[in-house]
Scaffold this active site. Structure first.
Site, PDB file in Angstrom:
ATOM      1  N   LEU B 204     -12.044 -12.238  24.641  1.00 20.52           N
ATOM      2  CA  LEU B 204     -11.273 -12.656  23.465  1.00 20.52           C
ATOM      3  C   LEU B 204     -10.247 -11.572  23.159  1.00 20.52           C
ATOM      4  CD1 LEU B 204     -14.355 -13.856  21.402  1.00 20.52           C
ATOM      5  CD2 LEU B 204     -12.729 -15.312  22.609  1.00 20.52           C
ATOM      6  N   GLU B 276     -24.638 -10.343  15.462  1.00 17.10           N
ATOM      7  CA  GLU B 276     -23.244  -9.900  15.537  1.00 17.10           C
ATOM      8  C   GLU B 276     -22.417 -10.953  16.278  1.00 17.10           C
ATOM      9  OE1 GLU B 276     -23.612  -5.088  15.238  1.00 17.10           O
ATOM     10  OE2 GLU B 276     -23.138  -5.905  17.211  1.00 17.10           O
ATOM     11  N   GLU B 288     -24.511 -10.035  20.070  1.00 18.23           N
ATOM     12  CA  GLU B 288     -25.841  -9.433  20.191  1.00 18.23           C
ATOM     13  C   GLU B 288     -26.545  -9.448  18.854  1.00 18.23           C
ATOM     14  OE1 GLU B 288     -24.554  -5.508  21.695  1.00 18.23           O
ATOM     15  OE2 GLU B 288     -25.342  -4.641  19.862  1.00 18.23           O
ATOM     16  N   ASN B 290     -29.034  -7.106  16.443  1.00 17.17           N
ATOM     17  CA  ASN B 290     -29.636  -5.800  16.204  1.00 17.17           C
ATOM     18  C   ASN B 290     -30.946  -6.020  15.468  1.00 17.17           C
ATOM     19  OD1 ASN B 290     -27.607  -4.155  17.369  1.00 17.17           O
ATOM     20  ND2 ASN B 290     -26.321  -4.590  15.604  1.00 17.17           N
ATOM     21  N   ARG B 292     -33.025  -4.354  13.688  1.00 16.13           N
ATOM     22  CA  ARG B 292     -33.334  -3.206  12.815  1.00 16.13           C
ATOM     23  C   ARG B 292     -32.443  -3.263  11.594  1.00 16.13           C
ATOM     24  NH1 ARG B 292     -28.594  -0.682  13.607  1.00 16.13           N
ATOM     25  NH2 ARG B 292     -27.711  -0.854  15.684  1.00 16.13           N
TER      26      ARG B 292
END
Lengths: 138, 450
Positions: B204, B276, B288, B290, B292
């Site tokens: 992109l 994300e 992805e 995360n 946490r």
């Protein structure tokens, strides 16, 4: 084996390229520290390993644990002002079912135990003081 | 239900976790390295234990020392914070094998999300939109790779399955460059991540980085807590974050948020997490997850009024989520500036002693930091000194508060990126909102900065 000191220039260039502030290599007898301040990379004198000739030595905890001044199967702690050989266990760290010996890093006379039996200690807590054995070369 | 928490981290996040624990009446055990001995949160801990020297491999990444500290202190739970061991599935397993609660997702969830191909497959199955491209590793068959890239359409990007945080990626503009790029990326992936699997996606050109915060309990409930825009980045490191992501329709964000929450239910996720996305022309593409707490979690806390760390601890204790999706609303707008000890022009870290530390205040201003005057910034750790967070009823109000707060902030003795932040919040394109992930680097290049 090649010595890292022979490659300081190359290591310095990589440090600058990677935008890293510090590179530290630790060996058994020496530490190499390269510090990148943005303008240049310089070698900083590393901490030296304790010299075996030092007049007295503090023996520190190598790990967190519960300090024991004797093995659980022994009734008595090691006596003060006792001479010990390098590698003799001075005390122990208990971590659950684990028992880690804290060995004497060199021969000497044990002159002080700095922590009470059963105390929780962290890495680096001073545990014992060793003095050179009287009459032996310091 | 656990009543004590070992905080396996340092800096501002250790303090943030400790504050939440103390408010919940939980005993805190702080593990620290030798140079962190004098830190504020170490002094405030119910019990503090040094676990090693400054080098992270021997302290904050030393799993054995942390588990030993947990054993001798009688800790019942471990909070890993962010970074360090927070996404290490093996560590989470060891914590649970020792009979403690890991305040985070299961090791299995971490493994799926740590493998970018497996994560993409799981997200597609859950209906989360992904970047065009196959959700399988590329084979050695160059013709098959060419066919896959042709189907996606150039430019494409090759990515390491084990990568993340911007590492292990290469853009390919046309078929002529595919073969060499493939060999190079595969070799880099093998060396850097110990996993030579790579995959291909559509590249992109001018995307934004938008993320969705989620939290799930162990009773099958999951909610999403709004969006964040973290497009202002340099070398894949976020510099300023805001919530909600500006100039994206509420309905579009809600649709994506619902899919993220549904994905959490489907994969049996627990705890806080962040999905994300790259966003281009209002289309969301998952990149992805995360597994946490994120550095930028406070902007979501400011706009939802929910203490994320407290909620994270409560669900780790086995509690049900204390709110339903309908209870969650986004109020106003929030920004966060990451204050780093680094040269604002060349970005080289600036360790040393802080002489002056004057932080701003007033309505809607929050500082999350472990630093103060006299604090020594170590060269061993990342340069994050703290976060300046502001909230306002609208984006304009929040931005005005941010500009004033940055003007008031004074840190002397070491270099910080405060001057960069002051420039960024006066940038007309940032003020307008919705800049791409390339905006900051383009702006820096124009002014001759690296």
């Amino acid at each position: 084996m090649s010595n890292p000191l022979d490659h300081v220039d190359q290591l310095g260039a990589w440090l600058k390229d990677a935008n890293l502030a510090l590179l530290e290599l630790r060996g058994p007898s020496a530490t190499l520290r390269l510090v990148n301040d943005g303008a240049s990379v310089r070698v900083v004198e590393g901490e030296e390993s304790p010299s075996v000739d030092a007049p007295s030595m503090t023996v520190r905890a190598p790990s967190p644990g519960i300090f024991l001044d004797r093995h659980p199967l022994h009734e008595r702690a090691i006596a003060l002002v006792a001479d010990v050989r390098a590698g003799d266990p001075l005390g122990f760290l208990q971590i659950g079912p684990l028992l880690l010996a804290v060995p004497a890093p060199r021969a000497g006379t044990l002159t002080d135990v700095l922590v009470a039996h059963g105390t929780i200690v962290g890495y680096g807590t001073p545990l014992f003081v060793l003095q050179p054995i009287e009459g032996e070369a310091s | 239900m656990f009543k004590s928490v070992l905080i396996a981290n340092r800096g501002e996040i250790a303090l943030r976790i400790q504050r939440a624990c103390r408010r919940l009446g939980l005993r805190t055990i702080v593990v620290h390295s030798e140079p962190d001995r004098e830190a504020l949160y170490v002094r405030h801990a119910d019990q503090a234990l040094c676990i090693g020297p400054a080098a992270t491999a021997q302290s904050y990444l030393n799993q054995k020392a942390i588990l030993f500290a947990a054993e001798v202190s009688g800790a019942e739970a471990v909070h890993p914070g962010y970074g360090f061991l927070s996404e290490n599935a093996g560590f989470a397993e060891q914590v649970e094998a020792a009979g403690l609660t890991f305040i985070g997702p299961t090791a299995a969830s971490m493994r799926v999300m740590g493998d970018k191909i497996a994560a993409k497959r799981a997200m597609r199955a859950a209906g989360v939109p992904c970047v065009p491209g196959p959700d399988a590793a590329l084979t050695e068959d160059l013709d098959a790779v060419r066919a896959a890239a042709r189907e996606i359409g150039y430019p494409v990007i090759l990515k390491a399955a084990g990568g993340g945080g911007g590492r292990g990626m290469r853009v390919v503009e046309s078929e002529g460059g595919l073969r060499d790029a493939l060999l190079l990326t595969r070799e880099e992936a093998r060396r850097a991540f110990g996993n030579s699997e790579i995959y291909v996606e559509k590249f992109l050109g001018r995307p934004r980085h938008v993320e969705i915060q989620v939290i799930a309990d162990t009773h099958g409930d999951a909610v999403w807590l709004g969006s964040r825009d973290c497009s202002l980045q340099r070398r894949h490191q976020k510099v300023i974050e805001e919530a909600p992501a500006p100039l994206i329709g509420d309905a579009r964000v809600r649709e994506i948020g619902e899919r993220c929450a549904e994905a959490c239910r489907q994969i049996g996720y627990r705890g806080v997490g962040t999905f994300e996305f790259l966003v281009e022309d209002d289309a969301f593409y998952f990149i992805e997850m995360n597994t946490r707490l994120q550095v930028e979690h406070p902007v979501t806390e400011m706009t939802t009024g929910i203490d994320l760390v407290e909620a994270q601890i409560r669900v780790a204790q086995g509690g049900r989520l204390p709110f339903r999706q309908d209870d969650i609303a986004c109020h106003g707008h929030a920004f966060e500036c990451r204050i780093n000890a680094e040269d604002p022009d060349n970005f080289v870290p600036s360790p040393g002693v802080i002489d002056t530390w004057q932080m701003p205040g007033g309505p809607g201003v929050r500082i999350d930091s472990h630093a103060s005057a006299g604090y020594r910034v170590s060269s061993y750790y990342d340069s994050l000194l703290g976060k300046l967070i502001v909230h306002g009823a609208t984006r304009d109000v929040a931005l005005a508060r941010l500009q004033v707060a940055l003007d008031e902030a004074r840190i002397e003795g070491i270099a910080t990126n405060l001057p960069l932040h002051r420039r960024l919040v006066a940038d007309p394109e940032f003020i307008r909102g919705g800049v791409s992930i390339h905006h900051l680097e383009t702006k820096l290049r124009r002014s001759g900065q690296p």
